[in-house]
Scaffold this motif. Structure first.
Motif, PDB file in Angstrom:
ATOM      1  N   SER A 154      11.403  81.850  30.228  1.00 48.63           N
ATOM      2  CA  SER A 154      10.195  82.678  30.351  1.00 48.63           C
ATOM      3  C   SER A 154       8.922  81.839  30.370  1.00 48.63           C
ATOM      4  O   SER A 154       7.829  82.386  30.282  1.00 48.63           O
ATOM      5  CB  SER A 154      10.134  83.657  29.168  1.00 48.63           C
ATOM      6  OG  SER A 154      10.039  82.948  27.936  1.00 48.63           O
TER       7      SER A 154
ATOM      8  N   ARG B 122       5.466  80.344  38.544  1.00 47.41           N
ATOM      9  CA  ARG B 122       5.735  80.177  37.120  1.00 47.41           C
ATOM     10  C   ARG B 122       4.582  79.453  36.436  1.00 47.41           C
ATOM     11  O   ARG B 122       4.205  79.794  35.297  1.00 47.41           O
ATOM     12  CB  ARG B 122       7.051  79.406  36.926  1.00 47.41           C
ATOM     13  CG  ARG B 122       7.364  78.961  35.512  1.00 47.41           C
ATOM     14  CD  ARG B 122       7.404  80.104  34.501  1.00 47.41           C
ATOM     15  NE  ARG B 122       8.464  81.044  34.780  1.00 47.41           N
ATOM     16  CZ  ARG B 122       9.732  80.887  34.409  1.00 47.41           C
ATOM     17  NH1 ARG B 122      10.099  79.792  33.762  1.00 47.41           N
ATOM     18  NH2 ARG B 122      10.633  81.814  34.673  1.00 47.41           N
TER      19      ARG B 122
ATOM     20  N   GLN C  23       1.806  81.843  35.988  1.00 44.82           N
ATOM     21  CA  GLN C  23       2.199  82.773  34.928  1.00 44.82           C
ATOM     22  C   GLN C  23       1.957  82.157  33.553  1.00 44.82           C
ATOM     23  O   GLN C  23       1.428  82.823  32.647  1.00 44.82           O
ATOM     24  CB  GLN C  23       3.675  83.142  35.083  1.00 44.82           C
ATOM     25  CG  GLN C  23       4.181  84.091  34.010  1.00 44.82           C
ATOM     26  CD  GLN C  23       5.696  84.202  33.995  1.00 44.82           C
ATOM     27  OE1 GLN C  23       6.396  83.299  34.444  1.00 44.82           O
ATOM     28  NE2 GLN C  23       6.214  85.305  33.488  1.00 44.82           N
TER      29      GLN C  23
ATOM     30  N   LYS D 174      -0.439  83.497  30.554  1.00 38.74           N
ATOM     31  CA  LYS D 174       0.132  83.817  29.245  1.00 38.74           C
ATOM     32  C   LYS D 174      -0.645  83.158  28.112  1.00 38.74           C
ATOM     33  O   LYS D 174      -0.727  83.699  27.004  1.00 38.74           O
ATOM     34  CB  LYS D 174       1.597  83.356  29.194  1.00 38.74           C
ATOM     35  CG  LYS D 174       2.567  84.215  29.981  1.00 38.74           C
ATOM     36  CD  LYS D 174       3.870  83.490  30.224  1.00 38.74           C
ATOM     37  CE  LYS D 174       4.710  83.334  28.989  1.00 38.74           C
ATOM     38  NZ  LYS D 174       5.406  84.573  28.591  1.00 38.74           N
TER      39      LYS D 174
ATOM     40  N   ASP E  50       2.154  88.463  30.227  1.00 38.40           N
ATOM     41  CA  ASP E  50       2.938  87.919  29.112  1.00 38.40           C
ATOM     42  C   ASP E  50       3.995  88.910  28.638  1.00 38.40           C
ATOM     43  O   ASP E  50       5.157  88.550  28.452  1.00 38.40           O
ATOM     44  CB  ASP E  50       2.007  87.547  27.964  1.00 38.40           C
ATOM     45  CG  ASP E  50       2.758  86.944  26.790  1.00 38.40           C
ATOM     46  OD1 ASP E  50       3.592  86.057  27.033  1.00 38.40           O
ATOM     47  OD2 ASP E  50       2.528  87.371  25.648  1.00 38.40           O
TER      48      ASP E  50
ATOM     49  N   GLY F  74       6.819  89.442  31.200  1.00 43.08           N
ATOM     50  CA  GLY F  74       7.705  88.286  31.317  1.00 43.08           C
ATOM     51  C   GLY F  74       8.475  87.973  30.055  1.00 43.08           C
ATOM     52  O   GLY F  74       9.317  87.071  30.043  1.00 43.08           O
ATOM     53  N   SER F  75       8.195  88.706  28.971  1.00 45.06           N
ATOM     54  CA  SER F  75       8.862  88.427  27.685  1.00 45.06           C
ATOM     55  C   SER F  75       9.309  89.728  27.012  1.00 45.06           C
ATOM     56  O   SER F  75       9.151  89.890  25.802  1.00 45.06           O
ATOM     57  CB  SER F  75       7.907  87.668  26.758  1.00 45.06           C
ATOM     58  OG  SER F  75       7.340  86.547  27.388  1.00 45.06           O
TER      59      SER F  75
END
Length: 466
Positions: free
Chosen positions: A277, A322, A325, A329, A450, A453-454
Motif C-alpha cells: 500500500s 504509486r 499516491q 498519503k 489514503d 488505499g488502506s
C-alpha cells in the motif's frame, strides 16, 4: 537573586538581569516553552513506554556500543551480516550510546533530554515567527495558535517519550535554520565558528536521518548562487568531516559505498511493490520476505534496487501513480499516531485519535491554505516563509520516494506552524476564506486517497475500539 549574583561577575550579572527582564516581557514564549517541556516529560513518565520495533533496535544497538564497543544489533553473527546497518542512523544510536555512557542505561533520561529538545524548538520557533511577523506579532493569536499547535501536537508529544530519532532530527534541523537565517541576513558574512558549527550540524543531521541530505544540498546551492565561497567551503568541509569516518568504516566492512545505512533500497521496493500500500509492512509482503531471506544487509540492498528497477521499467505508469499516491498519503488526516502499542484501552486511543486529527486538520489546513495563497498570488510575504515551505517540500520527498510512515511527517510540522503564522497574519480575510476552501478540498483528496488505499488497515484500526 542576590546570592546568585555574588557568584557572577558584573557583566554576567547584567546579562542575567537582562535575560530575566526579557522573560518577564515575553510571558507567552516562556509559558509555552515550559508547558511543552512539562507535558512532554510528564507523558513519558506516565506511560513509561517500553522500546518496541524500531525503538527496541535503536536501544539494543546503543547498549551494544556501550557494553561491547561495537555497532551491532544482535552481535552473534559476523559484523558484515549484522542487521544494525539496516536501521536508519547511525546518529541516533550514537546519541543514545552517549546518554547511556554518561548517565547509565536509563530510558527516562532520554525522555528528559528529548523533552528539553522539544521545548527548545518551541522557544526557537517563537523567535522565528516573531522575526517574520514583526509588528503584526502584537496580535498574540498569530503567534500563539500555530506555536501551541506544534508544542502540544499529540504526535510530537508521543515522539518525545519514545526512543525514536524524530525529535533529535527536528532539534538539529531548526538549529540549522536559525544559523542559516543569521547568515542570510548578514549577506553571508559570519564567523568561522558559526559556519563550522552549521556544517557540523548538517553532517549530524544526515547521520541521524538520511533525509537531511537534501537540506545540505539546498544550503550549498544557495551559497554557490550567492557566491558566499567562505561559507560554502567551511560548511562543506565540516559536514564531510562528520560524515566521512562512518562512510569509510562502511566501505571497509562492506566493500562498497554505504553512506549511512542500507535501508534505502528495501524501503523503495516495499513502497513500490504492487502487493503493498506504499507503507513499510513486510508482514503483508511475503514475496519480499521470501526473496531477502538469508541475505546479508548489503545483498538485501542490491536485490531491492534490482527489483525496483524491474518495477519502474516494466510498469512505469504504476510506479508514477504509486509515487503520487504516497505523496498524497503523507498529507492525509487519517495518518494519526493513536495506535501505538502502549495504549491499552479504547479511551486512550480515541482521545489521541481525536486530538491528532484535530491538530493535523488545523496545522495541515493552514499550511495548505498558505501554499495555495502563495501559488495564486505568486509571492511569499516573507523570505523565511518561503524557506519554511521549501523545507516542508524537501522533507516530503524522501517518504514519497520510499515509504510513508506516520512519524515521518513530524519534521515538517514546525515549518507548517511557521507558514500558518504567516497565513494568519498577512492574508486578507477574503483571500483567507478562498485559500481555506482550497486547503479543505486538498485534505479531502489526500485523506480519501489514503483511506481508499488502506481499507484493510482502516478496518483493523476500527476493530481495536471494541
Amino acid at each position: 537573586m542576590d546570592a546568585v549574583s555574588s557568584f557572577l561577575s558584573v557583566e554576567q550579572t547584567i546579562h542575567m538581569n537582562r535575560f530575566i527582564a526579557y522573560l518577564r516581557s515575553k510571558p507567552v514564549r516562556l509559558w509555552l516553552t515550559v508547558a511543552a517541556f512539562a507535558v512532554s516529560f510528564g507523558y513519558g513518565l506516565f506511560y513509561q513506554i517500553t522500546p518496541s520495533v524500531d525503538a527496541r533496535k535503536f536501544h539494543a544497538t546503543a547498549v551494544n556500543i556501550v557494553t561491547r564497543h561495537s555497532f551491532c544489533s544482535e552481535c552473534n553473527v559476523p559484523l558484515a551480516q549484522d542487521t544494525a546497518i539496516r536501521d536508519i542512523g547511525p546518529g541516533y544510536q550514537f546519541f543514545l550510546a552517549a546518554v547511556y555512557t554518561i548517565f547509565g542505561i536509563h530510558t527516562w533520561i532520554v525522555w528528559l533530554l528529548q523533552a528539553l529538545m522539544h521545548a527548545t524548538v518551541v522557544w526557537w520557533l517563537y523567535g522565528l515567527i516573531r522575526r517574520v511577523l514583526g509588528s503584526v506579532a502584537s496580535n498574540h493569536l498569530n503567534t500563539t495558535l500555530p506555536l501551541a499547535l506544534y508544542a502540544f501536537h499529540p504526535d510530537i508529544i508521543q515522539a518525545t517519550a519514545m526512543l525514536m530519532s524524530e525529535i533529535v532530527f527536528v532539534f538539529i534541523l531548526v538549529g540549522i535554520v536559525k544559523l542559516f537565517v543569521l547568515i542570510w541576513e548578514h549577506n553571508g558574512r559570519a564567523s568561522w565558528g558559526k559556519l563550522v558549527w552549521m556544517g557540523a550540524l548538517l553532517g549530524a543531521l544526515m547521520m541521524v536521518r538520511p533525509t537531511g541530505a537534501p537540506v545540505l544540498v539546498v544550503v550549498l546551492f544557495v551559497f554557490v548562487w550567492k557566491r558566499w565561497w567562505k561559507a560554502l567551503i567551511l560548511v562543506l568541509i565540516s559536514a564531510v568531516l562528520i560524515q566521512a569516518p562512518w562512510a569509510i568504516r562502511n566501505a571497509r566492512l562492506y566493500h562498497s559505498f554505504v553512506l549511512n545505512s542500507v535501508v534505502g533500497g528495501l524501503d523503495i521496493w516495499a513502497g513500490l511493490d504492487p502487493h503493498g500500500s506504499g507503507e513499510f509492512n513486510l508482514s503483508a509482503l511475503p514475496n519480499i520476505r521470501q526473496k531477502i531471506a538469508g541475505l546479508d544487509p548489503d545483498q538485501i540492498d542490491r536485490v531491492s534496487l534490482e527489483e525496483v528497477k524491474k518495477i519502474v521499467l516494466t510498469k512505469p505508469l504504476f510506479a508514477i501513480g504509486r509515487t503520487v499516491q504516497k505523496g498524497l498519503k503523507l498529507f492525509a488526516l487519517s495518518k494519526t499516531s493513536a495506535f501505538w502499542f502502549h495504549y491499552k484501552g479504547a479511551w486512550d486511543r480515541l482521545f489521541v485519535l481525536i486530538g491528532s486529527v484535530l491538530f493535523n486538520l488545523a496545522l495541515l489546513g493552514m499550511f495548505c491554505a498558505s501554499l495555495w495563497d502563495a501559488l495564486v498570488h505568486r509571492r511569499f510575504h516573507h523570505w523565511i516563509l518561503a524557506l519554511g515551505t521549501v523545507l516542508v517540500i524537501l522533507l516530503a520527498i524522501p517518504p514519497t520516494l520510499t515509504v510513508v510512515v506516520n512519524r515521518y511527517r513530524i519534521p515538517m510540522l514546525p515549518f507548517m506552524a511557521l507558514a500558518s503564522a504567516g497565513w494568519l497574519a498577512f492574508v486578507t480575510e477574503k483571500d483567507r476564506r478562498n485559500s481555506l476552501i482550497a486547503a479543505m478540498l486538498m485534505l479531502v483528496l489526500t485523506t480519501s486517497v489514503d483511506v481508499w488505499g488502506s481499507l484493510d488497515k482502516v478496518k483493523d484500526r476500527l476493530l481495536r475500539f471494541h
